[in-house]
Design a protein around this motif. Structure first.
Motif, PDB file in Angstrom:
ATOM      1  N   GLU A 163       0.843  -1.193   0.000  1.00 42.81           N
ATOM      2  CA  GLU A 163       0.000   0.000   0.000  1.00 42.81           C
ATOM      3  C   GLU A 163       0.880   1.245   0.000  1.00 42.81           C
ATOM      4  OE1 GLU A 163      -3.928   2.011   1.387  1.00 42.81           O
ATOM      5  OE2 GLU A 163      -3.541   0.032   0.575  1.00 42.81           O
ATOM      6  N   PHE A 164       2.001   1.212   0.706  1.00 38.50           N
ATOM      7  CA  PHE A 164       2.870   2.386   0.756  1.00 38.50           C
ATOM      8  C   PHE A 164       3.673   2.505  -0.534  1.00 38.50           C
ATOM      9  CE2 PHE A 164       4.993  -1.104   3.011  1.00 38.50           C
ATOM     10  CZ  PHE A 164       6.162  -1.224   2.286  1.00 38.50           C
ATOM     11  N   ASP A 165       4.177   3.730  -0.767  1.00 46.57           N
ATOM     12  CA  ASP A 165       4.860   4.009  -2.027  1.00 46.57           C
ATOM     13  C   ASP A 165       6.349   3.710  -1.987  1.00 46.57           C
ATOM     14  OD1 ASP A 165       2.437   5.144  -3.155  1.00 46.57           O
ATOM     15  OD2 ASP A 165       2.818   6.883  -1.871  1.00 46.57           O
ATOM     16  N   GLY A 166       7.017   4.042  -0.894  1.00 52.25           N
ATOM     17  CA  GLY A 166       8.469   3.946  -0.888  1.00 52.25           C
ATOM     18  C   GLY A 166       9.037   3.681   0.489  1.00 52.25           C
ATOM     19  N   VAL A 167      10.338   3.899   0.606  1.00 49.76           N
ATOM     20  CA  VAL A 167      11.086   3.605   1.824  1.00 49.76           C
ATOM     21  C   VAL A 167      11.958   4.807   2.159  1.00 49.76           C
ATOM     22  CG1 VAL A 167      12.795   2.091   2.911  1.00 49.76           C
ATOM     23  CG2 VAL A 167      11.145   1.149   1.279  1.00 49.76           C
ATOM     24  N   LEU A 168      11.870   5.275   3.393  1.00 53.37           N
ATOM     25  CA  LEU A 168      12.776   6.323   3.869  1.00 53.37           C
ATOM     26  C   LEU A 168      13.776   5.681   4.813  1.00 53.37           C
ATOM     27  CD1 LEU A 168      13.654   9.238   4.025  1.00 53.37           C
ATOM     28  CD2 LEU A 168      11.973   9.624   5.823  1.00 53.37           C
ATOM     29  N   GLY A 169      15.007   5.470   4.331  1.00 49.30           N
ATOM     30  CA  GLY A 169      16.033   4.830   5.129  1.00 49.30           C
ATOM     31  C   GLY A 169      16.563   5.757   6.210  1.00 49.30           C
ATOM     32  N   LEU A 170      16.622   5.250   7.446  1.00 51.09           N
ATOM     33  CA  LEU A 170      17.083   6.029   8.586  1.00 51.09           C
ATOM     34  C   LEU A 170      18.322   5.416   9.212  1.00 51.09           C
ATOM     35  CD1 LEU A 170      13.612   6.802  10.237  1.00 51.09           C
ATOM     36  CD2 LEU A 170      15.031   8.360   8.877  1.00 51.09           C
ATOM     37  N   GLY A 171      19.027   4.565   8.446  1.00 54.81           N
ATOM     38  CA  GLY A 171      20.280   4.001   8.936  1.00 54.81           C
ATOM     39  C   GLY A 171      21.351   5.071   9.049  1.00 54.81           C
ATOM     40  N   LEU A 172      22.463   4.699   9.659  1.00 50.38           N
ATOM     41  CA  LEU A 172      23.566   5.642   9.804  1.00 50.38           C
ATOM     42  C   LEU A 172      24.193   5.942   8.443  1.00 50.38           C
ATOM     43  CD1 LEU A 172      25.133   4.173  13.059  1.00 50.38           C
ATOM     44  CD2 LEU A 172      23.787   6.268  12.841  1.00 50.38           C
TER      45      LEU A 172
END
Length: 485
Positions: free
Chosen positions: A228-237
């Motif tokens: 359902e979601f469009d994408g990914v926001l990566g919050l890794g270092l």
């Protein structure tokens, strides 16, 4: 040119079905270890929108007087089906983010286990991409097309640098642009927004930054067509990304001096209450007591990785980690507790328990079981049976004697050994992040945990939450799996 980053955490995780054994006793072991890949990045039940449309987004991030921005998260369930029956559900949490000038709205998973911001591009013409909102480059006045080194390229260039990113069960291929990304919609009219450039967006609004984005031109059908979601926001270092300017937290820390450099994650136990991610600090309403902090182990790898001093299951030390050389990664993009693959079968045995009376129906999350205790040195994290259990039990019928045994099992994700993680890596996914509020301090490379405070019954009854829940399972107790041996 195509660049392939080899540090994305999800690409190092697989889950193989255990090989069945011939004897009845060992067959039960194999059944206990039968696990499917369950990253929260790939777990959603898609409800198909009208052509060219998408589901209505949740409200934008809401700023607090302290300068924090809280993003309300929608939730999805996707059933795991075997032999034409649902044996378990996986879950996903995602919220809104705003890209470009004027802003284009996308829903993304906020994933501490990856390092790039990825959304579909209008250049992606596949059926998979058509199910999602797609970024329109020509509509944004703040976009700057770049190659992977950050050098500007002309918008009409046909041959562009590309990146290939693998996520365990799927892959995307994309191009690069530098763009304005915001937590909240500016509220400006399109012609007013057009006057805001990528260079000054972070000074115009405290909830914005400029970051290099991967715009996907290819997305595999499996598993992205189910999202359902469009994408990914990566919050890794930062080191998890191709370049520091791909790091969302790195950019917002460098360019936005008015926002604290850490974020907090609250995972709700109730569907009636929204989960949340807060940027610029943590939400004090959602924790009991103080946050207990521990340093990231080997931050140069890019993971939110912790050093584990030891682990106990049912009060007994786990031999695998007695030398103090196990590690654990806090990953908002994984819906199960990940365990080292070499020990997965043994850990299943330790967590399995017989249920007296052979009940017709039972939710195993309510049946007592051994605790798992992670010793982080200065404090401990504890998971109970309600946190790690698979809801449906296993009924094993012995054909020769017609004896029946009812077994409650754990839901575990076997983690493959790899050069970065080693062979003693655990993944602290949703089960632990639901019990504990977690905070991620990007600038100081540390992680904090506190007991999570779930909303009160009064808050729930007020019905002030505006999130969506998609594909929720029925309220009836799960039907046990029946196996004849």
């Amino acid at each position: 040119r195509r660049t392939t980053p080899d540090t994305e955490l999800p690409s190092t995780i697989t889950a193989d079905r255990m090989t069945p054994f011939m004897t009845s006793a060992l067959l039960v072991i194999a059944l206990l270890g039968s696990i499917s890949r369950a990253s929260a990045l790939f777990k959603a039940k898609f409800e198909e929108p009208a052509a060219g449309d998408a589901a209505a987004p949740s409200p934008a991030a809401s700023p607090s007087p302290s300068g924090r921005f809280t993003v309300t998260l929608d939730k999805q369930y996707v059933p795991v089906i075997r032999n034409n029956r649902t044996v378990m559900y996986k879950t996903a949490y995602f919220g809104n983010i705003y890209v470009g000038t004027p802003a284009q709205t996308f829903t993304v998973v906020f994933d501490t286990g990856s390092g790039h911001f990825i959304v579909p591009s209008s250049k992606c013409l596949s059926e998979t991409c058509a199910l999602h909102r797609r970024y329109e480059r020509n509509l944004s006045s703040s976009a700057v097309d770049i190659d992977h080194d950050g050098n500007e390229v002309a918008p009409d260039v046909e041959e562009r640098d590309q990146v290939s990113v693998a996520f365990g069960t799927g892959e995307i291929v994309g191009e690069f642009s530098k763009e304005t990304v915001c937590f909240a919609h500016s509220g400006l009219a399109p012609e007013e927004e057009g006057a805001v450039s990528a260079a000054n967006a972070s000074t115009v609004s405290p909830d914005c930054t400029t970051v290099r984005v991967v715009f996907a031109t290819e997305m595999t059908e499996e598993p992205f067509s189910a999202f359902e979601f469009d994408g990914v926001l990566g919050l890794g270092l930062e080191s998890l990304a191709l370049d520091p300017q791909f790091s969302f937290m790195g950019q917002i820390t460098r360019l936005n001096k008015h926002m604290d450099s850490y974020f907090g994650v609250f995972v709700s136990r109730l569907d009636e209450v929204s989960s949340e991610i807060t940027f610029g600090g943590h939400d004090p309403r959602r924790i009991s007591g103080d946050l207990h902090w521990t340093d990231v182990h080997r931050p140069e790898l890019g993971y939110w990785q912790l050093k584990i001093k030891g682990i106990k299951i049912g009060g007994e030390p786990l031999e695998l980690c007695q030398a103090g050389d196990c590690v654990a990664i806090a990953d908002t993009g994984t819906s199960l507790l990940g365990v080292p693959k070499q020990a997965a079968q043994h850990i299943h045995w330790l967590l399995a328990r017989n249920v007296d009376g052979d009940p017709d129906e039972l939710d195993c999350r309510g049946h007592p079981g051994p605790e798992i205790v992670f010793d982080l040195g200065d404090f401990q994290l504890t998971l109970g049976a309600e946190d790690y259990s698979r809801p449906a039990g296993l009924r094993v019928v012995t054909n020769a004697t017609n004896e029946t045994q009812f077994i409650c099992r754990a839901q575990l994700l076997p983690v493959d050994e790899g050069p970065a993680l080693g062979d003693k890596a655990w993944i602290l996914g949703e089960p632990l992040l639901r019990k504990y509020y977690s905070a991620y301090d990007w600038a100081r490379s540390r992680i904090g945990f506190a007991d999570s405070v779930q909303p009160t019954a009064e808050e729930v009854s007020e019905g002030k939450y505006t999130h969506r829940v998609v594909g929720a399972p029925p309220p009836e107790p799960p039907t046990p799996t029946v196996v004849y041996i």
